[in-house]
Design a protein around this motif. Structure first.
Motif, PDB file in Angstrom:
ATOM      1  N   VAL A 132      39.729  48.834  33.076  1.00 51.49           N
ATOM      2  CA  VAL A 132      38.738  48.034  34.300  1.00 51.49           C
ATOM      3  C   VAL A 132      39.040  46.405  34.074  1.00 51.49           C
ATOM      4  N   ALA A 133      38.670  46.337  32.563  1.00 50.78           N
ATOM      5  CA  ALA A 133      38.234  44.933  32.364  1.00 50.78           C
ATOM      6  C   ALA A 133      39.944  44.361  32.477  1.00 50.78           C
ATOM      7  N   GLU A 134      40.941  44.945  32.197  1.00 47.52           N
ATOM      8  CA  GLU A 134      42.024  43.954  31.974  1.00 47.52           C
ATOM      9  C   GLU A 134      42.868  44.567  33.696  1.00 47.52           C
ATOM     10  N   TYR A 135      42.319  45.075  34.035  1.00 45.32           N
ATOM     11  CA  TYR A 135      42.760  45.163  35.841  1.00 45.32           C
ATOM     12  C   TYR A 135      42.115  43.829  36.205  1.00 45.32           C
ATOM     13  N   GLU A 136      40.832  43.513  36.306  1.00 46.48           N
ATOM     14  CA  GLU A 136      40.046  42.645  37.330  1.00 46.48           C
ATOM     15  C   GLU A 136      39.979  41.551  36.330  1.00 46.48           C
ATOM     16  N   ALA A 137      40.689  41.034  34.760  1.00 46.05           N
ATOM     17  CA  ALA A 137      41.345  40.019  34.367  1.00 46.05           C
ATOM     18  C   ALA A 137      42.708  39.538  35.244  1.00 46.05           C
ATOM     19  N   GLU A 138      43.636  40.743  35.803  1.00 42.98           N
ATOM     20  CA  GLU A 138      44.942  40.505  36.457  1.00 42.98           C
ATOM     21  C   GLU A 138      44.682  40.295  37.971  1.00 42.98           C
ATOM     22  N   LEU A 139      43.928  40.790  38.347  1.00 42.47           N
ATOM     23  CA  LEU A 139      43.420  40.169  39.785  1.00 42.47           C
ATOM     24  C   LEU A 139      42.782  38.911  39.159  1.00 42.47           C
ATOM     25  N   ILE A 140      41.682  38.173  39.253  1.00 40.96           N
ATOM     26  CA  ILE A 140      41.423  37.000  38.710  1.00 40.96           C
ATOM     27  C   ILE A 140      42.885  36.179  37.992  1.00 40.96           C
ATOM     28  N   ARG A 141      43.700  36.353  37.517  1.00 40.15           N
ATOM     29  CA  ARG A 141      44.323  35.899  37.755  1.00 40.15           C
ATOM     30  C   ARG A 141      45.554  34.835  37.762  1.00 40.15           C
ATOM     31  N   GLU A 142      45.591  36.522  39.612  1.00 41.41           N
ATOM     32  CA  GLU A 142      46.951  36.578  40.155  1.00 41.41           C
ATOM     33  C   GLU A 142      46.260  35.433  41.432  1.00 41.41           C
ATOM     34  N   ALA A 143      44.829  35.583  41.256  1.00 43.88           N
ATOM     35  CA  ALA A 143      44.399  34.762  42.845  1.00 43.88           C
ATOM     36  C   ALA A 143      44.518  33.390  42.616  1.00 43.88           C
ATOM     37  N   LEU A 144      43.886  33.167  41.468  1.00 47.46           N
ATOM     38  CA  LEU A 144      44.903  31.686  40.376  1.00 47.46           C
ATOM     39  C   LEU A 144      45.817  31.439  40.708  1.00 47.46           C
ATOM     40  N   ARG A 145      46.645  32.079  40.218  1.00 50.06           N
ATOM     41  CA  ARG A 145      48.331  32.092  40.762  1.00 50.06           C
ATOM     42  C   ARG A 145      48.326  31.457  42.337  1.00 50.06           C
ATOM     43  N   LEU A 146      47.832  32.154  43.242  1.00 51.86           N
ATOM     44  CA  LEU A 146      48.133  31.748  44.526  1.00 51.86           C
ATOM     45  C   LEU A 146      46.895  30.903  44.840  1.00 51.86           C
ATOM     46  N   ALA A 147      45.971  30.725  44.525  1.00 54.82           N
ATOM     47  CA  ALA A 147      45.349  29.068  44.699  1.00 54.82           C
ATOM     48  C   ALA A 147      45.957  28.063  43.853  1.00 54.82           C
TER      49      ALA A 147
END
Length: 291
Positions: free
Chosen positions: A241-256
């Motif tokens: 779950v932590a890995e999934y959460e971290a990847e979603l945050i990274r992706e949001a930052l990539r898009l932003a």
């Protein structure tokens, strides 16, 4: 994608020229081959021309070929090879304007004259072109001929990027994984929770090509998302779950592009919660800013 498959079947049988639009890695060549394979010219040649590799010095030899000269044998060109079949013009936007004019003249004439030949040869082609560029914008800039554009774009197919059809990603990944395992003669690697987190959280800017490469790396055991191979315990639910959460945050930052405010808005997180998670996962917004 179901609508796209149905459209491909209809266009294939119709046999007309088609312009395929889509970002790099979205499957334009796959669609072009499907149009040929399902069409009335399926028993004839499918000739792939990489327009980015054509320049004025090579155009005549590559496209028209040549007749025997001295000891040099006859060299058939791409047009002759594609006669009564399909000519696929990959990255048509990369063709220089002077060659665009030359190509259009050959297509419109319905015949061509190889260097060294005294007799024109007939030319019966189905033209399929593809591009990831905005051809209308290139026309306004004078970098793409309008007559060639209107000749090619009577029927246009647009392929969506992988990010616009995320529900297809798991099935596509499994398809590529099975293909890789069969080709490499390896057992099919298990799709772990960490791999599923990667599939769900990553933006896949390279589209199908990037997804296929990830599947092949996973088949070879090279992905960093597998359970530990050093004899240690596989990650538990909290770690996944932590890995999934971290990847979603990274992706949001990539898009932003590293804009923390936009990323937390996209994730619908309060400011304090967002920054707490950045600290927990060791993520820095500055790492995602251009340059």
């Amino acid at each position: 994608m179901q609508h796209l498959r149905e459209t491909i079947a209809r266009l294939a049988e119709a046999g007309g020229d088609v312009l395929i639009l889509g970002p790099s890695g979205s499957g334009k060549q796959t669609v072009a081959r499907a149009l040929h394979r399902q069409g009335p010219r399926r028993t004839r040649a499918f000739v792939h021309v990489a327009c980015a590799a054509l320049d004025e010095a090579r155009f005549e030899a590559e496209m028209l070929g040549s007749e025997p000269q001295g000891r040099a044998p006859r060299q058939p060109g791409r047009l002759e090879a594609a006669h009564r079949g399909t000519l696929y013009l990959d990255e048509i936007d990369a063709l220089a304007p002077v060659l665009q004019a030359r190509l259009l003249a050959l297509i419109e004439a319905g015949q061509f004259l190889p260097p060294g030949s005294a007799t024109p040869r007939p030319l019966d082609l189905r033209i399929i072109a593809s591009t990831g560029a905005d051809l209308e914008a290139l026309m306004r800039q004078g970098r793409f001929r309008s007559d060639l554009y209107y000749r090619l774009s009577g029927t246009t197919l647009s392929l969506p990027p992988l990010a616009d059809r995320r529900e297809d990603i798991p099935e596509l990944f499994r398809h590529f994984l099975l293909m890789a395992a069969a080709r490499l003669n390896l057992p099919v690697a298990p799709v772990t929770g960490a791999v599923k987190a990667r599939l769900a959280g990553h933006g896949w800017p390279g589209n199908l090509r990037e997804l296929q490469q990830f599947a092949e790396s996973h088949a070879l055991g090279l992905t960093p998302f597998d359970p530990r191979s050093d004899g240690g315990e596989a990650p538990g639910l909290a770690d996944l779950v932590a890995e999934y959460e971290a990847e979603l945050i990274r992706e949001a930052l990539r898009l932003a592009q590293g804009n923390a405010t936009q990323a937390m808005t996209r994730l619908r997180l309060p400011r304090k919660t967002f920054y707490d998670k950045l600290t927990r996962h060791g993520i820095r917004p500055a790492d995602f800013r251009p340059g």
